[in-house]
Design an enzyme around this catalytic site. Sequence first.
Site, PDB file in Angstrom:
ATOM      1  N   ALA A   1       0.873  -1.175   0.000  1.00 47.41           N
ATOM      2  CA  ALA A   1       0.000   0.000   0.000  1.00 47.41           C
ATOM      3  C   ALA A   1       0.908   1.222   0.000  1.00 47.41           C
ATOM      4  O   ALA A   1       1.059   1.912   1.007  1.00 47.41           O
ATOM      5  CB  ALA A   1      -0.919  -0.004   1.208  1.00 47.41           C
TER       6      ALA A   1
ATOM      7  N   CYS B   1      -4.913   1.553  -9.440  1.00 47.86           N
ATOM      8  CA  CYS B   1      -4.305   1.373  -8.119  1.00 47.86           C
ATOM      9  C   CYS B   1      -5.409   1.195  -7.081  1.00 47.86           C
ATOM     10  O   CYS B   1      -6.320   2.025  -7.001  1.00 47.86           O
ATOM     11  CB  CYS B   1      -3.452   2.593  -7.774  1.00 47.86           C
ATOM     12  SG  CYS B   1      -2.771   2.536  -6.100  1.00 47.86           S
TER      13      CYS B   1
END
Length: 300
Positions: free
Chosen positions: A66, A125
């Site tokens: 992340a 993303c």
Amino acid sequence: MINITGIELKNPTILAAGIMGTTGASLVRVAKEGAGAVVTKSIGPEPKEGHKNPSMIDLGYGFLNAMGLPNPSYPDFKAELAIAKKDAGIPVIASIFGGTEEEFVNVARGLIDSKPDAFELNVSCPHALGYGASVGSNPDAVESITKAVCDAVDVPVWVKLTPNVTDIVTIGEAAQRGGADAVVAINTVKGMAIDINSGYPVLGNRFGGLSGRAVKPVALKCVYDLYTALDIPIIGVGGIYTWEDAIEMMMAGASAVQIGSAVHEGLNVFSSVASGIEEFVSKREYSDITDIIGIAHERL
């Protein structure tokens, strides 16, 4: 040699976005290790520090990350892109992101003077609020953003798709309607990990994107489905570690493959995969590497 959207690649291996693509020097290093092309880190309209650590963990069967799209923004990245273009000796694709059509166009126009060979639109993303999959799960947004960038630049436009949708084909078709020259499939799959001793999520952002070997079957199915529906090339990415992985992805319908997580095991992965593909094609007496693209669709 293989041609993707008018770009000549010496082999069908491409460095995936977000891996060693933050500086011109790192892109040049990958090029010298045998990659057919390289994609930069995703560059946006404003500087972003990204998410707090831990931002990446090794699960053993893949990686969970992340990062949060950390980048210096396009004004500061222009020089790095120019270095890569000057010294890499292979095509350099600029990955860009934004939250709106205007932001995507501004970034593309801001980088075009550094002469990227193509743009890859990151609408996939899974862990950056307001960007990536937040945009890429909406077919209308994907179509309009793609069209806006295609109208603004005179180089090929690739669109990187998210697997975190009900039907990736619908998103691929939207990109094609918007004028995309190719689609890239896939980005990471949403996931998380929890520390059983504390009960806390391991990643600083709580959840992130799964990449590596674990996602290859997902990527293969997405590429296979897209190949049945689209008229533009598909670049496969997700779990490519060996030449066998690459052949499998190309048989599903990919015209080329991007390599990301496997770089963790060594940059020689590009030359290893490329030479393996070449040897496979030669031994099987195919007339050309393109002969293997999509042949799994003929085995019905």
